[in-house]
Motif scaffolding. Structure first.
Motif, PDB file in Angstrom:
ATOM      1  N   SER A  93      -1.483   8.108 -12.277  1.00 22.82           N
ATOM      2  CA  SER A  93      -0.228   7.672 -11.653  1.00 22.82           C
ATOM      3  C   SER A  93       0.779   8.815 -11.546  1.00 22.82           C
ATOM      4  N   ILE A  94       0.891   9.606 -12.602  1.00 23.04           N
ATOM      5  CA  ILE A  94       1.826  10.740 -12.585  1.00 23.04           C
ATOM      6  C   ILE A  94       1.458  11.716 -11.470  1.00 23.04           C
ATOM      7  N   GLU A  95       0.165  12.002 -11.339  1.00 24.56           N
ATOM      8  CA  GLU A  95      -0.282  12.938 -10.309  1.00 24.56           C
ATOM      9  C   GLU A  95       0.021  12.406  -8.912  1.00 24.56           C
ATOM     10  N   PHE A  96      -0.195  11.108  -8.700  1.00 26.43           N
ATOM     11  CA  PHE A  96       0.070  10.483  -7.397  1.00 26.43           C
ATOM     12  C   PHE A  96       1.544  10.618  -7.019  1.00 26.43           C
ATOM     13  N   TYR A  97       2.427  10.196  -7.903  1.00 21.80           N
ATOM     14  CA  TYR A  97       3.856  10.195  -7.573  1.00 21.80           C
ATOM     15  C   TYR A  97       4.434  11.602  -7.534  1.00 21.80           C
ATOM     16  N   LYS A  98       3.918  12.487  -8.354  1.00 20.47           N
ATOM     17  CA  LYS A  98       4.388  13.866  -8.323  1.00 20.47           C
ATOM     18  C   LYS A  98       4.113  14.504  -6.966  1.00 20.47           C
ATOM     19  N   PHE A  99       2.947  14.210  -6.396  1.00 27.20           N
ATOM     20  CA  PHE A  99       2.576  14.776  -5.095  1.00 27.20           C
ATOM     21  C   PHE A  99       3.596  14.389  -4.026  1.00 27.20           C
ATOM     22  N   PHE A 100       3.956  13.112  -3.969  1.00 24.60           N
ATOM     23  CA  PHE A 100       4.855  12.667  -2.909  1.00 24.60           C
ATOM     24  C   PHE A 100       6.316  12.975  -3.188  1.00 24.60           C
ATOM     25  N   LYS A 101       6.712  12.953  -4.430  1.00 28.08           N
ATOM     26  CA  LYS A 101       8.123  13.217  -4.743  1.00 28.08           C
ATOM     27  C   LYS A 101       8.478  14.700  -4.590  1.00 28.08           C
ATOM     28  N   GLU A 102       7.517  15.575  -4.840  1.00 30.73           N
ATOM     29  CA  GLU A 102       7.813  17.003  -4.807  1.00 30.73           C
ATOM     30  C   GLU A 102       7.542  17.649  -3.464  1.00 30.73           C
ATOM     31  N   PHE A 103       7.032  16.867  -2.509  1.00 26.98           N
ATOM     32  CA  PHE A 103       6.724  17.465  -1.215  1.00 26.98           C
ATOM     33  C   PHE A 103       8.008  17.898  -0.521  1.00 26.98           C
ATOM     34  N   ASP A 163      -4.825   1.656  -7.528  1.00 22.33           N
ATOM     35  CA  ASP A 163      -5.903   0.789  -7.073  1.00 22.33           C
ATOM     36  C   ASP A 163      -5.377  -0.543  -6.548  1.00 22.33           C
ATOM     37  N   CYS A 164      -4.194  -0.968  -7.027  1.00 28.55           N
ATOM     38  CA  CYS A 164      -3.547  -2.142  -6.427  1.00 28.55           C
ATOM     39  C   CYS A 164      -3.203  -1.874  -4.963  1.00 28.55           C
ATOM     40  N   PHE A 165      -2.782  -0.628  -4.667  1.00 30.31           N
ATOM     41  CA  PHE A 165      -2.467  -0.277  -3.278  1.00 30.31           C
ATOM     42  C   PHE A 165      -3.689  -0.486  -2.385  1.00 30.31           C
ATOM     43  N   ARG A 166      -4.823  -0.049  -2.895  1.00 30.01           N
ATOM     44  CA  ARG A 166      -6.075  -0.166  -2.125  1.00 30.01           C
ATOM     45  C   ARG A 166      -6.533  -1.623  -2.019  1.00 30.01           C
ATOM     46  N   LEU A 167      -6.334  -2.403  -3.092  1.00 30.86           N
ATOM     47  CA  LEU A 167      -6.681  -3.822  -3.061  1.00 30.86           C
ATOM     48  C   LEU A 167      -5.941  -4.543  -1.942  1.00 30.86           C
ATOM     49  N   ALA A 168      -4.686  -4.156  -1.715  1.00 34.00           N
ATOM     50  CA  ALA A 168      -3.863  -4.816  -0.696  1.00 34.00           C
ATOM     51  C   ALA A 168      -4.380  -4.589   0.717  1.00 34.00           C
ATOM     52  N   ASP A 216       0.857  -1.185   0.000  1.00 39.53           N
ATOM     53  CA  ASP A 216       0.000   0.000   0.000  1.00 39.53           C
ATOM     54  C   ASP A 216       0.895   1.237   0.000  1.00 39.53           C
ATOM     55  N   GLU A 217       1.187   1.733  -1.182  1.00 39.16           N
ATOM     56  CA  GLU A 217       2.101   2.875  -1.272  1.00 39.16           C
ATOM     57  C   GLU A 217       1.460   4.178  -0.800  1.00 39.16           C
ATOM     58  N   PHE A 218       0.141   4.261  -0.779  1.00 33.79           N
ATOM     59  CA  PHE A 218      -0.473   5.469  -0.227  1.00 33.79           C
ATOM     60  C   PHE A 218      -0.115   5.587   1.251  1.00 33.79           C
ATOM     61  N   ALA A 219      -0.369   4.525   2.019  1.00 33.94           N
ATOM     62  CA  ALA A 219      -0.035   4.541   3.444  1.00 33.94           C
ATOM     63  C   ALA A 219       1.469   4.687   3.646  1.00 33.94           C
ATOM     64  N   PHE A 220       2.256   4.034   2.796  1.00 29.25           N
ATOM     65  CA  PHE A 220       3.719   4.088   2.885  1.00 29.25           C
ATOM     66  C   PHE A 220       4.230   5.520   2.687  1.00 29.25           C
ATOM     67  N   ILE A 276     -17.093  -0.663  -0.788  1.00 30.69           N
ATOM     68  CA  ILE A 276     -16.888  -1.516  -1.952  1.00 30.69           C
ATOM     69  C   ILE A 276     -15.838  -0.881  -2.856  1.00 30.69           C
ATOM     70  N   LEU A 277     -14.899  -1.684  -3.297  1.00 26.45           N
ATOM     71  CA  LEU A 277     -13.766  -1.188  -4.065  1.00 26.45           C
ATOM     72  C   LEU A 277     -13.984  -1.404  -5.555  1.00 26.45           C
ATOM     73  N   THR A 278     -13.816  -0.356  -6.342  1.00 27.14           N
ATOM     74  CA  THR A 278     -13.829  -0.458  -7.800  1.00 27.14           C
ATOM     75  C   THR A 278     -12.398  -0.278  -8.302  1.00 27.14           C
ATOM     76  N   LEU A 279     -11.908  -1.292  -8.987  1.00 26.02           N
ATOM     77  CA  LEU A 279     -10.545  -1.278  -9.508  1.00 26.02           C
ATOM     78  C   LEU A 279     -10.559  -0.819 -10.968  1.00 26.02           C
ATOM     79  N   ARG A 280      -9.786   0.233 -11.254  1.00 20.73           N
ATOM     80  CA  ARG A 280      -9.709   0.747 -12.623  1.00 20.73           C
ATOM     81  C   ARG A 280      -8.685  -0.064 -13.417  1.00 20.73           C
ATOM     82  N   VAL A 281      -9.081  -0.422 -14.630  1.00 20.50           N
ATOM     83  CA  VAL A 281      -8.346  -1.400 -15.422  1.00 20.50           C
ATOM     84  C   VAL A 281      -8.083  -0.859 -16.827  1.00 20.50           C
ATOM     85  N   VAL A 282      -6.866  -1.074 -17.342  1.00 18.09           N
ATOM     86  CA  VAL A 282      -6.589  -0.845 -18.762  1.00 18.09           C
ATOM     87  C   VAL A 282      -6.567  -2.200 -19.462  1.00 18.09           C
TER      88      VAL A 282
END
Length: 304
Positions: A294-304, A267-272, A36-40, A174-180
């Motif tokens: 994904s870019i928005e997620f990692y940009k937030f944590f890397k640039e903090f 969404d894999c993070f949330r599945l875990a 769970d990289e969000f919590a991490f 209930i979890l909805t997983l976004r899929v490509v």
């Protein structure tokens, strides 16, 4: 005297994790790393640690530690009843712990994985560029055990910090997983795709750091077998029995089952964090949307 935590109770499974071993699939090594990289990342952000600093990933809780020296720590992820010297503390909030104090974690009432981070991280050696414990590949050491000593630098923050409640995840909905669309998308007829994306699945008891097996509507493909090929993080395999398996960070690096799609990393993070019998649904998104998320997620944590 060395500073750190002495393990009094080790719990079901607790391992040191960072962001894993990236780029080594070609030699057969899965990445491992925090599920769970969000919590991490939030834990490191609250402490002001460097991006990717290691921490403990604790399955279901049940860990008791005795402090030797002083540090600031934070718990994120699954909701557990936690105490310092029997005094209740909050999740998603930093605390100072001093020499001789006892940190005790109960068992998770919501979510499955608790993250315990300390200021500056734990002092452990790396293997193949990471200190993540890979249970399957026997790298990075072993799960936590009684009397183990987890070294850290004796230092602390002068203030306490907390993630506002509105940003704390709800692991019970209930979890909805976004899929490509996946490698073998064209091997699933339109009727089978519609069934997959319009069905609800349950998390079975067969889930771990390798992946999550789901139960529900069976999906058929026209595939009569494929040559084993590299497997992406989040791949949704459809074996002969027709029920999906979502593969995570300790997945096998190659495999021969058809894959209808790939769950986006966030969404894999949330599945875990889902428990057995949790409800899962799938939603198809395009590649550009998945990339932007994904870019928005990692940009937030890397640039903090």
């Amino acid at each position: 005297m060395s500073s750190g935590f002495e393990v009094i109770t080790a719990g079901i499974q607790a391992t040191i994790q960072d962001l894993g071993r990236i780029g080594l699939a070609q030699i057969g090594l899965s990445s491992a790393g925090a599920l769970d990289e969000f919590a991490f990342h939030q834990a490191n952000r609250l402490l002001g640690n460097e991006y990717g600093t290691n921490m403990l990933e604790i399955v279901f809780g049940g860990v008791k530690l005795k402090a030797k020296g002083t540090t600031t720590f934070v718990l994120t992820g699954a909701k557990v009843d936690a105490t310092i010297n029997n005094r209740p503390i909050e999740i998603w909030k930093t605390y100072k712990i001093s020499d001789g104090d006892i940190l005790n974690l109960g068992f998770a009432s919501s979510g499955t994985r608790v993250y315990l981070a300390v200021l500056g991280g734990f002092k452990v050696e790396q293997e193949y560029g990471s200190c993540s414990v890979s249970i399957k590949e026997k790298l990075g050491g072993k799960p936590l055990h009684v009397k183990q000593f987890l070294h850290f630098d004796s230092k602390f923050l002068s203030d306490n910090r907390k993630l506002p409640n509105k940003y704390q995840p709800n692991y019970d909905k209930i979890l909805t997983l976004r899929v490509v669309a996946g490698y073998q998308w064209d091997m699933f007829e339109e009727k089978q795709r519609e069934k997959f994306f319009n069905s609800s699945y349950k998390v079975t008891g067969q889930n771990d750091r390798m992946g999550y097996r789901l139960s529900g509507e069976k999906i058929a493909s026209t595939c009569k077998g494929i040559v084993s090929e590299p497997i992406a993080y989040g791949s949704i395999q459809i074996p002969a029995h027709g029920e999906p398996i979502v593969l995570l960070k300790e997945r096998q690096t190659i495999g021969g089952y058809p894959k209808i799609g790939t769950v986006i990393p966030i969404d894999c993070f949330r599945l875990a964090q889902t428990k057995q019998d949790s409800q899962i649904r799938f939603e198809l998104v395009n590649l550009d949307m998945a990339r932007d998320i994904s870019i928005e997620f990692y940009k937030f944590f890397k640039e903090f």
